[in-house]
Design a protein around this motif. Structure first.
Motif, mmCIF file in Angstrom:
data_model
loop_
_atom_site.group_PDB
_atom_site.id
_atom_site.type_symbol
_atom_site.label_atom_id
_atom_site.label_comp_id
_atom_site.label_asym_id
_atom_site.label_seq_id
_atom_site.Cartn_x
_atom_site.Cartn_y
_atom_site.Cartn_z
ATOM 1 N N ILE A 220 4.266 -49.218 7.089
ATOM 2 C CA ILE A 220 5.126 -48.249 7.759
ATOM 3 C C ILE A 220 4.425 -47.785 9.037
ATOM 4 O O ILE A 220 3.202 -47.711 9.082
ATOM 5 C CB ILE A 220 5.431 -47.045 6.829
ATOM 6 C CG1 ILE A 220 6.491 -46.132 7.446
ATOM 7 C CG2 ILE A 220 4.159 -46.286 6.476
ATOM 8 C CD1 ILE A 220 7.041 -45.097 6.469
ATOM 9 N N ASN A 221 5.210 -47.516 10.054
ATOM 10 C CA ASN A 221 4.673 -46.984 11.303
ATOM 11 C C ASN A 221 5.000 -45.500 11.352
ATOM 12 O O ASN A 221 6.112 -45.114 11.705
ATOM 13 C CB ASN A 221 5.269 -47.726 12.501
ATOM 14 C CG ASN A 221 4.696 -47.238 13.809
ATOM 15 O OD1 ASN A 221 3.741 -46.468 13.848
ATOM 16 N ND2 ASN A 221 5.280 -47.686 14.909
ATOM 17 N N LEU A 222 4.034 -44.676 10.963
ATOM 18 C CA LEU A 222 4.146 -43.218 11.008
ATOM 19 C C LEU A 222 2.851 -42.676 11.593
ATOM 20 O O LEU A 222 1.770 -43.195 11.284
ATOM 21 C CB LEU A 222 4.308 -42.640 9.602
ATOM 22 C CG LEU A 222 5.680 -42.380 9.038
ATOM 23 C CD1 LEU A 222 5.590 -41.779 7.644
ATOM 24 C CD2 LEU A 222 6.508 -41.495 9.931
ATOM 25 N N PRO A 223 2.919 -41.623 12.392
ATOM 26 C CA PRO A 223 1.698 -41.090 13.010
ATOM 27 C C PRO A 223 0.603 -40.682 12.018
ATOM 28 O O PRO A 223 -0.567 -40.793 12.327
ATOM 29 C CB PRO A 223 2.200 -39.872 13.784
ATOM 30 C CG PRO A 223 3.635 -40.146 14.047
ATOM 31 C CD PRO A 223 4.124 -40.942 12.872
ATOM 32 N N CYS A 224 0.976 -40.256 10.823
ATOM 33 C CA CYS A 224 -0.030 -39.785 9.864
ATOM 34 C C CYS A 224 -0.591 -40.896 8.974
ATOM 35 O O CYS A 224 -1.412 -40.635 8.097
ATOM 36 C CB CYS A 224 0.544 -38.665 8.985
ATOM 37 S SG CYS A 224 1.854 -39.199 7.876
ATOM 38 N N VAL B 235 -2.724 -42.130 4.088
ATOM 39 C CA VAL B 235 -2.158 -40.980 4.788
ATOM 40 C C VAL B 235 -3.296 -40.034 5.158
ATOM 41 O O VAL B 235 -4.087 -39.624 4.307
ATOM 42 C CB VAL B 235 -1.114 -40.257 3.916
ATOM 43 C CG1 VAL B 235 -0.618 -38.991 4.600
ATOM 44 C CG2 VAL B 235 0.050 -41.188 3.589
ATOM 45 N N ASP B 236 -3.375 -39.695 6.434
ATOM 46 C CA ASP B 236 -4.384 -38.761 6.936
ATOM 47 C C ASP B 236 -3.973 -37.346 6.561
ATOM 48 O O ASP B 236 -2.928 -36.866 7.012
ATOM 49 C CB ASP B 236 -4.501 -38.893 8.450
ATOM 50 C CG ASP B 236 -5.481 -37.911 9.068
ATOM 51 O OD1 ASP B 236 -6.167 -37.173 8.338
ATOM 52 O OD2 ASP B 236 -5.548 -37.878 10.319
ATOM 53 N N PRO B 237 -4.767 -36.654 5.732
ATOM 54 C CA PRO B 237 -4.408 -35.295 5.330
ATOM 55 C C PRO B 237 -4.229 -34.343 6.513
ATOM 56 O O PRO B 237 -3.448 -33.395 6.432
ATOM 57 C CB PRO B 237 -5.582 -34.840 4.461
ATOM 58 C CG PRO B 237 -6.267 -36.083 4.039
ATOM 59 C CD PRO B 237 -6.012 -37.094 5.117
ATOM 60 N N GLU B 238 -4.919 -34.599 7.615
ATOM 61 C CA GLU B 238 -4.777 -33.739 8.792
ATOM 62 C C GLU B 238 -3.441 -33.966 9.499
ATOM 63 O O GLU B 238 -3.013 -33.137 10.292
ATOM 64 C CB GLU B 238 -5.932 -33.979 9.769
ATOM 65 C CG GLU B 238 -7.281 -33.538 9.229
ATOM 66 C CD GLU B 238 -7.344 -32.040 8.965
ATOM 67 O OE1 GLU B 238 -6.950 -31.266 9.847
ATOM 68 O OE2 GLU B 238 -7.774 -31.653 7.857
ATOM 69 N N GLY B 239 -2.776 -35.070 9.208
ATOM 70 C CA GLY B 239 -1.524 -35.404 9.879
ATOM 71 C C GLY B 239 -0.276 -34.984 9.132
ATOM 72 O O GLY B 239 0.830 -35.161 9.622
ATOM 73 N N LEU B 240 -0.441 -34.454 7.923
ATOM 74 C CA LEU B 240 0.703 -34.038 7.117
ATOM 75 C C LEU B 240 0.453 -32.614 6.644
ATOM 76 O O LEU B 240 -0.498 -32.347 5.901
ATOM 77 C CB LEU B 240 0.868 -34.989 5.924
ATOM 78 C CG LEU B 240 2.187 -34.910 5.167
ATOM 79 C CD1 LEU B 240 3.360 -35.349 6.044
ATOM 80 C CD2 LEU B 240 2.133 -35.763 3.914
#
Length: 145
Positions: free
Chosen positions: A82-86, A94-99
């Motif tokens: 998937i192409n998502l910023p986080c 998944v980057d915890p800082e991004g969500l």
């Protein structure tokens, strides 16, 4: 202040809700391994957000609840690309800082909370790209990390 529910009781509640399909629309989750007595490893599924490049896609995720869950958030990794910023594009983590829900984790949040936040993030990322007249290209459907 109420009693603090032990980790395994909390996870059993989440498992029951997930297995009975009582969770939010657009997501499902359950234990990844029936032999996992500590209920640490979970699978999740997200339906792509409507009216976005994610629509009509099904995304698979792995979720891990460490020893400190629910005081600390689970780790989340997309299996489906998937192409998502986080989301790290190399490994799907998944980057915890991004969500926000992971960044500002609260004990009463659940894995369902995270899945629904990811689904909302899909729409937010798409809307942001649309406002900037950018494209948010997605990997080929069913491709994996």
């Amino acid at each position: 202040m109420g009693a603090k529910v032990p980790r395994n009781f909390r996870l059993l509640e989440e498992l029951e809700k997930g297995e009975k399909g009582l969770g939010a629309e657009g997501c499902s989750y359950g234990n990844a391994d029936d032999d996992d007595l500590f209920l640490s490893n979970w699978n999740g599924t997200l339906l792509g957000a409507p009216h976005s490049p994610f629509e009509n896609r099904i995304y698979s995720l792995k979720m891990h609840c460490g020893d400190e869950y629910p005081d600390k958030p689970p780790t989340i990794q997309f299996v489906t690309r998937i192409n998502l910023p986080c989301v790290n594009q190399k490994n799907g983590v998944v980057d915890p800082e991004g969500l926000d829900c992971l960044k500002h984790w609260k004990r009463d949040f659940t894995m369902e909370t995270v899945l629904m936040a990811l689904r909302k993030h899909m729409l937010e990322a798409w809307n942001k790209a649309e406002r900037k007249k950018q494209n948010l290209p997605q990997p080929q459907e069913d491709s994996r990390y």
